[in-house]
Design a protein around this motif. Structure first.
Motif: not given
Length: 153
Positions: A25-30, A88-99, A136-143
């Motif tokens: 997930a980190l590699l993909n995000m990077g 972006i910071v919020q989405n990165v955190i939620f992206y990793l937590f969602s993974s 720059y959205l809040t979709d990842m937090g919703a997911w």
């Protein structure tokens, strides 16, 4: 309480598939950020205005952004990093937590960590997650909160 926390950390260290899923997930995000950068959409300015509103700044904000305040409130503490950086910071955190949640949900259902790894990989590489989840959205937090509710049930 401390022993429980230490046991959870030990379990995490021993779970090689979960560590691989997070690494992927980190590699993909990077790679996504390197190739496409931080994507802005038509909704981005509304979220940034809502963040400024919740920080007490004087701004014109549409009522629809105030009716969904959680994303803007979560992003507010990170605004010192730059205009909209909190999103972006919020989405990165939620992206990793969602993974991690996808991994845990799949592991709970199928009792197969390898399958859970692949489910996590498929989730973090899905087009909606890549396109709007890391923007720059809040979709990842919703997911994340949707997946968290599924996990809790």
């Amino acid at each position: 309480m401390k022993e429980l926390f230490l046991n959870k950390i030990k379990d995490f260290k021993n779970d090689k598939y979960l560590i691989r899923a997070l690494f992927f997930a980190l590699l993909n995000m990077g790679i996504i950020f390197l190739i496409f950068g931080f994507q802005k959409y038509s909704d981005t300015s509304g979220y940034i205005d809502a963040i400024h509103f919740f920080q007490g700044q004087e701004t014109q904000v549409d009522l629809r952004w105030l009716l969904r305040p959680l994303g803007a409130i979560f992003a507010s503490p990170f605004q010192f990093l730059g205009q909209g950086a909190g999103l972006i910071v919020q989405n990165v955190i939620f992206y990793l937590f969602s993974s991690v949640l996808i991994f845990k949900i799949t592991d709970l259902i199928f009792h197969n960590k390898r399958q859970a790894f692949f489910a996590s990989v498929f989730f973090v590489t899905a087009t909606p997650v890549i396109e709007s989840g890391l923007a720059y959205l809040t979709d990842m937090g919703a997911w994340f909160f949707y997946l968290f509710s599924v996990f809790l049930t």
